[in-house]
Every structure is written in structure tokens, then in C-alpha cells.
Design a protein around this motif. Structure first.
Motif, PDB file in Angstrom:
ATOM      1  N   SER A  52       0.848  -1.180   0.000  1.00  0.00           N
ATOM      2  CA  SER A  52       0.000   0.000   0.000  1.00  0.00           C
ATOM      3  C   SER A  52       0.889   1.237   0.000  1.00  0.00           C
ATOM      4  O   SER A  52       2.067   1.159   0.332  1.00  0.00           O
ATOM      5  N   ASP A  85       2.954   4.180   1.001  1.00  0.00           N
ATOM      6  CA  ASP A  85       3.680   4.512   2.230  1.00  0.00           C
ATOM      7  C   ASP A  85       4.146   3.306   3.040  1.00  0.00           C
ATOM      8  O   ASP A  85       4.685   3.465   4.124  1.00  0.00           O
ATOM      9  N   ASP A  86       3.945   2.100   2.566  1.00  0.00           N
ATOM     10  CA  ASP A  86       4.508   0.944   3.259  1.00  0.00           C
ATOM     11  C   ASP A  86       6.028   0.894   3.130  1.00  0.00           C
ATOM     12  O   ASP A  86       6.699   0.196   3.890  1.00  0.00           O
ATOM     13  N   GLY A  87       6.542   1.635   2.128  1.00  0.00           N
ATOM     14  CA  GLY A  87       7.992   1.689   1.960  1.00  0.00           C
ATOM     15  C   GLY A  87       8.487   0.890   0.763  1.00  0.00           C
ATOM     16  O   GLY A  87       9.650   0.487   0.720  1.00  0.00           O
ATOM     17  N   LYS A  88       7.636   0.708  -0.208  1.00  0.00           N
ATOM     18  CA  LYS A  88       8.020  -0.106  -1.362  1.00  0.00           C
ATOM     19  C   LYS A  88       9.137   0.549  -2.178  1.00  0.00           C
ATOM     20  O   LYS A  88      10.110  -0.105  -2.540  1.00  0.00           O
ATOM     21  N   SER A  89       8.987   1.832  -2.434  1.00  0.00           N
ATOM     22  CA  SER A  89      10.034   2.513  -3.196  1.00  0.00           C
ATOM     23  C   SER A  89      11.345   2.490  -2.428  1.00  0.00           C
ATOM     24  O   SER A  89      12.417   2.291  -3.002  1.00  0.00           O
ATOM     25  N   THR A  90      11.249   2.696  -1.131  1.00  0.00           N
ATOM     26  CA  THR A  90      12.453   2.671  -0.307  1.00  0.00           C
ATOM     27  C   THR A  90      13.096   1.286  -0.375  1.00  0.00           C
ATOM     28  O   THR A  90      14.318   1.160  -0.486  1.00  0.00           O
ATOM     29  N   ASN A 150       7.895  -4.465   7.113  1.00  0.00           N
ATOM     30  CA  ASN A 150       8.805  -3.317   7.022  1.00  0.00           C
ATOM     31  C   ASN A 150       8.619  -2.337   8.187  1.00  0.00           C
ATOM     32  O   ASN A 150       7.655  -2.433   8.941  1.00  0.00           O
ATOM     33  N   LYS A 151       9.566  -1.404   8.243  1.00  0.00           N
ATOM     34  CA  LYS A 151       9.590  -0.364   9.283  1.00  0.00           C
ATOM     35  C   LYS A 151       9.701  -0.998  10.667  1.00  0.00           C
ATOM     36  O   LYS A 151       9.115  -0.501  11.644  1.00  0.00           O
ATOM     37  N   ASP A 187      12.085  -1.013  12.535  1.00  0.00           N
ATOM     38  CA  ASP A 187      12.796  -0.118  13.457  1.00  0.00           C
ATOM     39  C   ASP A 187      11.805   0.716  14.264  1.00  0.00           C
ATOM     40  O   ASP A 187      12.115   1.183  15.355  1.00  0.00           O
ATOM     41  N   LEU A 188      10.612   0.887  13.758  1.00  0.00           N
ATOM     42  CA  LEU A 188       9.632   1.734  14.456  1.00  0.00           C
ATOM     43  C   LEU A 188       8.817   0.971  15.503  1.00  0.00           C
ATOM     44  O   LEU A 188       7.982   1.560  16.190  1.00  0.00           O
ATOM     45  N   SER A 233      13.962  -3.379   7.993  1.00  0.00           N
ATOM     46  CA  SER A 233      13.862  -1.937   7.848  1.00  0.00           C
ATOM     47  C   SER A 233      14.485  -1.579   6.507  1.00  0.00           C
ATOM     48  O   SER A 233      15.702  -1.647   6.350  1.00  0.00           O
ATOM     49  N   ALA A 234      13.632  -1.236   5.570  1.00  0.00           N
ATOM     50  CA  ALA A 234      14.130  -0.879   4.241  1.00  0.00           C
ATOM     51  C   ALA A 234      14.974   0.378   4.336  1.00  0.00           C
ATOM     52  O   ALA A 234      16.011   0.509   3.707  1.00  0.00           O
ATOM     53  N   LEU A 235      14.533   1.291   5.194  1.00  0.00           N
ATOM     54  CA  LEU A 235      15.227   2.565   5.339  1.00  0.00           C
ATOM     55  C   LEU A 235      16.656   2.359   5.834  1.00  0.00           C
ATOM     56  O   LEU A 235      17.602   2.907   5.306  1.00  0.00           O
TER      57      LEU A 235
HETATM   58  N1  LIG Z   1      11.429   4.221   9.851  1.00  0.00           N
HETATM   59  C1  LIG Z   1      11.277   3.681   8.652  1.00  0.00           C
HETATM   60  N2  LIG Z   1      10.733   4.402   7.669  1.00  0.00           N
HETATM   61  C2  LIG Z   1      10.619   3.848   6.448  1.00  0.00           C
HETATM   62  C3  LIG Z   1      11.043   2.520   6.193  1.00  0.00           C
HETATM   63  N3  LIG Z   1      10.781   2.245   4.885  1.00  0.00           N
HETATM   64  C4  LIG Z   1      10.221   3.365   4.367  1.00  0.00           C
HETATM   65  N4  LIG Z   1      10.117   4.328   5.292  1.00  0.00           N
HETATM   66  C5  LIG Z   1       9.557   5.673   5.119  1.00  0.00           C
HETATM   67  O1  LIG Z   1       8.177   5.551   4.811  1.00  0.00           O
HETATM   68  C6  LIG Z   1       7.790   6.589   3.906  1.00  0.00           C
HETATM   69  C7  LIG Z   1       7.132   5.976   2.682  1.00  0.00           C
HETATM   70  O2  LIG Z   1       8.086   5.232   1.977  1.00  0.00           O
HETATM   71  P1  LIG Z   1       8.017   5.002   0.400  1.00  0.00           P
HETATM   72  O3  LIG Z   1       9.154   4.107   0.073  1.00  0.00           O
HETATM   73  O4  LIG Z   1       7.902   6.276  -0.325  1.00  0.00           O
HETATM   74  O5  LIG Z   1       6.646   4.196   0.308  1.00  0.00           O
HETATM   75  P2  LIG Z   1       5.813   3.645  -0.925  1.00  0.00           P
HETATM   76  O6  LIG Z   1       4.663   4.558  -1.067  1.00  0.00           O
HETATM   77  O7  LIG Z   1       5.388   2.280  -0.459  1.00  0.00           O
HETATM   78  O8  LIG Z   1       6.717   3.583  -2.091  1.00  0.00           O
HETATM   79  C8  LIG Z   1       9.033   7.376   3.584  1.00  0.00           C
HETATM   80  O9  LIG Z   1       9.041   8.516   4.378  1.00  0.00           O
HETATM   81  C9  LIG Z   1      10.166   6.428   3.963  1.00  0.00           C
HETATM   82  O10 LIG Z   1      11.333   7.105   4.326  1.00  0.00           O
HETATM   83  C10 LIG Z   1      11.621   1.767   7.275  1.00  0.00           C
HETATM   84  O11 LIG Z   1      12.017   0.602   7.145  1.00  0.00           O
HETATM   85  N5  LIG Z   1      11.702   2.405   8.472  1.00  0.00           N
END
Ligand SMILES: Nc1nc2c(ncn2[C@@H]2O[C@H](COP(=O)(O)OP(=O)(O)O)[C@@H](O)[C@H]2O)c(=O)[nH]1
Lengths: 496, 317
Positions: free
Chosen positions: A36, A38-43, A168-169, A171-172, A205-207
Motif C-alpha cells: 500500500s 507509504d509501506d515503503g516499497k520505493s524505499t 517493514n519499518k 525499526d519503528l 527496515s528498508a530505510l
Molecule cells: N522508519 C522507517 N521508515 C521507512 C522505512 N521504509 C520506508 N520508510 C519511510 O516511509 C515513507 C514511505 O516510503 P516510500 O518508500 O515512499 O513508500 P511507498 O509509497 O510504499 O513507495 C518514507 O518517508 C520512507 O522514508 C523503514 O524501514 N523504516
């Protein structure tokens, strides 16, 4: 992108002396990523490309310049790396399927990157059609969402049998093991209910790059499973080498009077000179005398190989025909059942004549919708009208000429098709054959009445019964021979 | 009597090589499949041949796809008249050796008006001598499909490019209106005047290209290999200094050094890199440590990251 570069980047990958000369012992693994917004797919994808050194210096510089501000870890905004089209960048959304490439020493990967917003069914179906594996993202804080279940449902419908759940995420959520156990358990149950058994769940944690390419034993000492890249390296690339030989004929090659060859890509099974084949739909039989390729004459060909077959006799073979093994033949007929995904604005209209293309064959077909999948509940609901864009439907296909297919779960190449709108010439649906339908089943509906075809003696007995007499309006019984009835009922399996 | 391939006459019979690894084999199979599909479904295909390494791989795959038949379509080279001399020599030799139909097109109007990369700037020059020239050539030939060697990993805007990339009658590419592409079932139905660009190398990366060239022993223009060559430095690029049309500007001098090219195009717009990699093995070894992507040598892409997409919309290949 450089293969050696990949090897130097990550601690888990051994340094190779000359990666460009390392022979990769596997086909590229094709995967799709779903999540979905903001799940962090692009990251995650950015992280995969970055940590395998698939991002080159000048691209990184462009990235740093375009993203301006970097995030708190001093890394560029990975999402910018991925958004190819200006229009999308301006709107801040991804609207289509993009393909990304990265590799390790062991294997190369092709990622179909599909967006997570409302158009996802269409785009996911496109990306999933060629994928061996799906990576499904979940935000550890939110757990499994309805969206995740939808993505998993579509992926399984499109024939994907391997799932990775990227929690994902992490770390949070303080790397809390209980959260991981709960989400992964819930996902496993759900995936199993879809018939998917190869499931790997990974906390990451993708980030921060934890458990993506590099392990995270400091942050998550309790996690003993693979990193994402390890899971991908171990996954199996789909193969249709089991099952009967199949080769759709793409073209006939006649460079001189003495040579006539049939060119195509083996879509299933294997073949060697001397094997008997049948040419469908005509049913003509011949033996393979030679398998010709540019690299000289071969003694065998397997699924995936692009070859030229020479047969031992003059037979009528044209583009669109299917050459198949004689002892394991595909389904032939003029009526089939299928599932399809409507891809365009106008939807798929009942009764309209479309072009259907499967393999190298294009033919006319009309569509009768039967039901539609409600993605929220996973239930099929009766639906006989237009299947609108993004709808997934069960349909009946009626052909004007004999069609040849395998069921999609037997062979993805000979069981898949696209529909082309004759007015716009656009691709309007992707479909998967589920089975053959008898034109005249042993049991069928005609208007309000049920028609029952039975061996004569049985028919007579039934018609003599009181029950039948009282419900004459509802049922019609036809007398056929026992053998005819057996055939009808066998073919009618899908009707019942 | 069974028909046999040995009985047919084949020009340039192939030589036996060790089998490809499964990775390259899969890419090769996919490319051959695309070649055959387009050749069968379109009335009048053409292959865009730029003489570079990707084109060389593309041509090799085309020969494989149609073997033992000839390549059933012509090769089109858009000659800006500013190509490296060695490229033209190579092109003519290959066309002859492989028995190919070669179509060479130059934008006469542009040439007559004296449009050069030096006098008119790279953007305008490219527009006239490449983009406009390509459209002229495609219209003149009435081609309904054109094979190109573009790869999705080359540039961000290419990542969403289809294998069959649909073009309007005026050769426009509409990124929002591309047809979905599922499995390997391609939709080749078009109306009169419309066309597709077909990209058999879509899923190849630069490393794949080089490994395949090595595995299949594909001949390349020698400029890809390092040698001592004359050059001048201009705008941060090393430009080959052998064509008399290159006029030295104040302060410039011809130097000599061991250089090679990662990409080939018009000599005034294509920068060399310093290198001593004088054969394929050394080039690949060098590539392994290189982290600068190949298009960087091209002046055309460097303005801003969306520039390639703009050019594509306008019809630049
Ligand atoms: N803390 C944390 N933030 C993350 C992680 N992965 C992605 N984010 C953050 O979540 C937000 C959405 O990520 P994005 O990759 O743009 O999501 P997409 O919409 O699924 O492509 C961004 O602000 C990222 O920096 C993670 O593993 N940990």
C-alpha cells in the motif's frame, strides 16, 4: 550495473574475482513487489538497487541533485530513483509497471514495480503475469491490511506460488519479536488459504537496510531466517518442463526448396528428434526429424528454448498452430472457462466479439461473464453484466473456430491469453484458462428449464416417475446412448 | 526423405561454441521470440542499426532468430554524416559479410542547410539530423515496426517502456497510453499509419550485453577497445581528433593518449574515456569496477534527468 560491484557491496556476498565471467547457474528470477502507499516499497526497491550497487555514480549524483534534501540517514530519497516519468513525478504517484534490474554473484533479478493505489489490480496483473515470486509489504505498525490480502489474492490468481512477506519499518516497533510472530502467523494462514505454500516472512527496515541485503543480527538477534536477498537467491524460477511438449508455431521458415522449418519457443515439456507430435487444431501427426538452431543441430530442446523444428513429412503447418506431444495433448474445443482481469476503461462486455491472442494464435471469441471476485471478502459473486476496469471475473469463452489451450495451472504459457478490443485495438483483458467446457453438457440450462441427457433406459425410468410428472415444466430429459452420455457427462465436469 | 538443414546453402555457417549460461540463454531466447513474433505479425518491419555494441548484439540475435533463413527485414542506419569513420567502415563490412539489406538515410535538408553539431548546438542538431531524419526514413520506408536496441536499465524513463512500444502516425510516444503487456503475449494490432518500436533487449543490462558479446564472439567497432588516439578536450569531454571538420578552438591542442569509447554516436558529441583495455576481457574487467553509467558519455542526456523522456515523446529513439 555491474555484477562485481554487487559482490563488493554486501558483507554476506563473497568477493568474486571476475563476476562478469561467473556463469550464473540460474535464469533471472522475476518478482513483483506489492504494497500500500507509504509501506515503503520505493524505499525497499531503492535499497535493493543501492546495496547491490545497481545504482551508478552519475545516477546517484542526479538523484542527490533532484532530491535536494536528503533524509535523516544521509541517504538520497530512493523513491526518486524509481519514478521514471515526469508526469508521474509531478503528481507524486506511480501509475504503471516499471522494471528494475539488479544482481548478486548468484543470480540476477527482474523486479516488476507496481503501484499501490486504486489502479493496482490492472497493474499488478500485468506485473504478476511474468513473476515467479511476490514480495508483499506490510508496515509493522499497521500489520496486515485488507490491501495486503487483496494483493496476495491477485498474485495467487495470476499463478504466483511463492510469497515473501516483508514486515517493514521494524525499526519503528522496537524490533519486537511478538509483533513479527503475530503478523507472519496471520499472513501464513491467509496465504495457505489461497493455496500458496512457499511463504517466507522477514522483519526488516528498508530505510536502514536491515535484513534487505545485509543481515541485522544486532537489532534482531532472535531472527534466524534469511535476508530478503537470500530468500530471493533461493527461490525457484518457474519452469514448465514437466508436462507434455508444447510449441506454438510463430513462423514457417523456407530458405530454399529443400528446407521447411517451424520456428517457435518451447512452451512446455521437452522434445528430441524421433518424437511423435500432433499439430493442433488440425490433428495431423508427424515425427520430429531435426531441431535446428544457429548453434548447429541439437539433440533436444526444453521449455524456454527458441528453436526451429523440422518434421519428417510434408504437413500443413501454419503460424498459430500448436505442435504438441502426441501422448499428452492439450484441450481443444470451442468453449472454455477462464478467469480474467479487465484492464481498460470500457470493461469487458458480455456478448461482444473480441480478438483473443494466446501463444501465436489470434482468433475471435465472445465472452459471457459468470461471476466477479469481491476482493474485500475473497468471495465470487454472480455477475453477468459488463466487467468494469480492474474487475476480476470468471467467464465463459465461446469461439467460432477450434481453440487449443492448457489449463493455466498446468501451463502458464499455453493457458494464458489477452483480449484485444476490435474497435480500439487496445489490450483490454488478461485471462487464464481454467478448463474446457462441453458445448452440450450432460446437464445444462435452456431458458428456465434444465436439460438432462441420460442413457435411454435411465431416461425412460425417470420420465415414468411421479416426481418427473409433477415437475415437467422445469426439466427436459433427452435420450442418448450410454456411450454418448458418458462423454457428455465427462466433458460436463466444469458445468456442475 | 526427411528434409535436412545440411542440404541448404547457408551463407556464413555458424561455428560451434560452448553453451551459454542459463541467464544469458534465457535473455537470448526471449529476444529471439520477440524477433520472430514481430516479423510474423507486421507487414514491413525494419531494424534500426546504430553500429554500436547493442546494435551488434541485436543483429546477432536477429541472425539467430531467422536461421537458416536470411534476416527478413532491412537494417536502417540514420547517418548524420558525423559518425566515426570506423563505424561506417564496420557497417559496410558487416552488411556485406552477413548478406544484409542495408538502408542508409541522411536528412538531406539538414545536410544542405549545413546543420552541424558545432554550428547549431547539440540539441538542435540532434533534433534535425537524428530525430527528424529517423522520422523521414521510417515514413519513406512505410515501416510498421522498427526494432531497436534500447534497454530498460539504461535510463529511468525507459523502465516503463513496453517490449512493443506503440507510436502514433507522427511517431509520438505517449507514456500514459501504452498497452498493458502480460506474459509474453504481445498485441501487434495497429491501424494504418501507426507503428510499434520493438525492443528485444528490454531486459538486458549493460553487463549482460558485454558478457554475451564475449560468449558469442560478436565483432565490434574497434573504437570500443583502447588504443593510442588523437583527441582534444572540450567541455569536459575527450573528442576524437581525426576528422578534418573538427576545428580547434583557441587554447585547444591535439593530444595523444590511450582512450576508448563506451558508447558510439556522432564523434563531436561522444566523449572518450581514458583506458588501456585493449581487448574484450580487459574491457569487461574495467567495466566491473566502473561506476559511471554508459550514457554519461553522451552530451544529449546531461541537461536534466527528464530530458530523455522529452526526447522520446518527440520521437527521438
Ligand atoms: N522508519 C522507517 N521508515 C521507512 C522505512 N521504509 C520506508 N520508510 C519511510 O516511509 C515513507 C514511505 O516510503 P516510500 O518508500 O515512499 O513508500 P511507498 O509509497 O510504499 O513507495 C518514507 O518517508 C520512507 O522514508 C523503514 O524501514 N523504516
Amino acid at each position: 550495473m555491474s555484477a562485481t560491484a554487487a559482490s563488493t557491496s554486501a558483507t554476506i556476498l563473497p568477493f568474486a574475482e571476475s563476476a562478469a565471467r561467473v556463469t550464473r547457474d540460474a535464469r533471472p528470477l522475476r518478482l513483483i513487489t506489492c504494497g500500500s502507499v507509504d509501506d515503503g516499497k520505493s524505499t525497499l526497491i531503492g535499497r535493493l538497487l543501492w546495496d547491490t550497487k545497481a545504482v551508478k555514480e552519475d545516477q546517484a549524483a542526479t538523484l542527490a541533485r533532484d532530491s535536494g534534501a536528503q533524509n535523516d540517514l544521509g541517504l538520497p530519497d530512493f523513491a526518486l530513483l524509481l519514478d521514471g516519468l515526469q508526469a508521474e513525478r509531478e503528481q507524486g504517484i506511480t501509475i504503471d509497471v516499471a522494471y528494475r534490474y539488479f544482481s548478486t554473484d548468484k543470480r540476477s533479478f527482474i523486479v516488476a514495480d507496481t503501484p499501490g493505489h486504486e489502479q493496482y489490480t490492472r497493474n499488478m496483473a500485468t506485473g504478476a503475469s511474468t513473476a515467479d515470486l511476490a514480495v508483499l509489504l506490510a508496515d509493522a505498525r499497521a500489520g496486515l491490511l485488507e490491501q495486503t490480502r487483496r494483493h496476495a489474492t491477485i498474485a495467487s490468481l495470476m499463478g504466483i506460488r511463492q510469497f515473501v512477506l516483508a514486515v517493514n519499518k521494524f525499526d519503528l516497533v522496537n524490533y519486537d519479536r511478538e509483533i513479527f510472530d503475530r503478523i507472519s502467523h496471520e499472513f501464513r494462514e491467509f496465504a495457505l488459504s489461497l493455496g500458496v505454500r512457499q511463504i517466507t516472512a522477514i522483519p526488516m527496515s528498508a530505510l536502514k537496510g536491515e535484513n534487505v541485503v545485509s543481515p541485522a543480527s544486532d537489532a534482531m538477534p532472535w531472527y534466524e531466517g534469511p535476508t530478503l536477498i537470500e530468500a530471493l537467491e533461493l527461490a525457484t524460477a518457474r519452469s514448465t518442463q514437466a508436462g507434455g511438449f508444447r510449441m506454438p508455431v510463430q513462423r514457417v521458415v523456407r530458405p530454399g526448396e529443400s528446407f521447411r522449418g517451424y520456428q517457435g519457443t518451447v512452451a512446455g515439456g521437452a522434445i528430441k528428434p524421433g518424437d511423435s507430435v500432433v499439430i493442433l487444431p488440425s490433428g495431423t501427426v508427424a515425427n520430429v526429424s531435426q531441431i535446428v538452431t544457429f548453434d548447429l543441430v541439437r539433440n533436444a530442446a526444453v521449455a524456454g528454448d527458441a528453436v526451429t523444428l523440422v518434421l519428417d513429412r510434408q504437413v500443413d503447418v501454419a503460424r498459430g498452430d500448436l505442435i504438441a506431444s502426441i501422448d499428452a495433448q492439450p484441450l481443444t474445443g470451442t468453449a472454455f472457462d477462464a478467469q480474467l482481469v479487465a484492464l481498460q476503461q470500457g470493461g469487458i462486455e458480455p456478448g461482444k466479439r473480441y480478438w483473443l491472442k494466446s501463444g501465436s494464435r489470434r482468433q475471435r471469441v465472445s465472452i459471457e461473464p459468470l461471476s466477479q471476485l469481491d476482493l474485500a471478502s475473497g468471495q465470487w459473486r454472480p455477475h453477468a453484466s459488463t466487467l468494469t476496469m480492474n474487475a476480476i471475473g470468471k467467464v465463459r469463452l465461446a469461439f467460432e473456430e477450434t481453440a487449443v489451450f492448457d489449463a493455466y495451472d498446468q501451463n502458464r504459457a499455453t493457458g494464458a491469453f489477452i483480449l484485444i478490443d476490435p474497435d480500439t485495438l487496445n489490450t483490454v483483458a488478461g485471462g487464464m484458462i481454467t478448463g474446457k467446457r462441453a458445448n452440450l453438457g450432460g446437464l445444462k440450462r435452456e431458458g428456465d428449464r434444465v436439460v438432462l441427457s441420460l442413457p435411454a433406459d435411465l431416461a425412460e425410468q425417470l420420465m415414468a416417475s411421479e416426481l418427473f410428472a409433477s415437475r415437467r415444466e422445469e426439466v427436459e430429459i433427452k435420450r442418448v446412448t450410454a456411450a454418448e452420455a458418458a462423454t457428455l457427462w465427462r466433458n460436463a465436469g466444469s458445468d456442475i | 526423405m526427411p528434409l535436412s538443414v545440411q542440404e541448404t546453402e547457408i551463407k556464413n555457417p555458424p561455428v560451434s561454441r560452448p553453451p551459454l549460461d542459463p541467464h544469458l540463454k534465457a535473455l537470448e531466447n526471449e529476444a529471439i521470440h520477440i524477433f520472430r513474433e514481430v516479423a510474423a505479425e507486421f507487414e514491413n518491419p525494419v531494424m534500426l542499426y546504430s553500429i554500436g555494441k547493442d546494435s551488434s548484439v541485436l543483429l546477432h540475435l536477429a541472425r539467430k532468430a531467422f536461421f537458416p533463413g536470411r534476416v527478413p527485414f532491412p537494417l536502417l542506419h540514420v547517418d548524420t554524416t558525423w559518425k566515426f569513420k570506423e563505424m561506417i567502415e564496420f557497417r559496410n563490412r558487416i552488411a556485406d559479410e552477413y548478406d544484409l539489406d542495408l538502408v542508409v538515410h541522411t536528412n538531406k535538408r539538414g545536410a544542405e542547410e549545413g546543420i552541424t553539431p558545432f554550428t547549431h548546438g547539440s540539441a538542435f542538431y540532434t533534433d534535425v539530423m537524428k530525430t527528424e531524419a529517423l522520422k523521414q526514413a521510417l515514413d519513406a520506408g512505410g515501416y510498421d515496426a522498427a526494432f531497436g536496441g534500447a534497454r530498460r536499465d539504461e535510463e529511468a524513463s525507459r523502465a516503463k517502456e513496453r517490449i512493443y512500444s506503440f507510436r502514433t502516425p507522427d511517431h509520438k510516444w505517449d507514456p500514459r497510453n501504452q498497452r498493458p503487456e502480460l506474459w509474453n503475449v504481445y498485441n501487434g494490432m495497429i491501424r494504418k499509419g501507426e507503428s510499434v518500436r520493438a525492443f528485444p533487449l528490454s531486459n538486458w543490462t549493460e553487463v549482460d550485453i558485454w558478457r554475451y558479446i564475449q560468449a558469442e564472439d560478436i565483432p565490434l567497432v574497434p573504437l570500443y577497445y583502447a588504443a593510442t588516439r588523437p583527441y582534444v578536450e572540450r567541455d569536459g569531454m575527450m573528442i576524437l581528433a581525426e576528422d578534418p571538420r573538427l576545428e580547434l578552438q583557441p587554447g585547444e591542442e591535439v593530444k595523444h593518449g590511450s582512450i576508448r569509447f563506451r558508447t558510439l554516436g556522432c564523434f563531436p558529441l561522444t566523449g572518450a574515456i581514458r583506458s588501456t583495455a585493449s581487448n574484450l576481457d580487459e574491457v569487461i574487467a574495467e567495466l566491473e569496477i566502473a561506476t559511471v553509467s554508459e550514457r554519461q558519455g553522451r552530451a544529449i542526456d546531461r541537461d536534466q534527468s527528464g530530458s530523455m523522456e522529452k526526447k522520446k515523446r518527440e520521437g527521438y529513439f
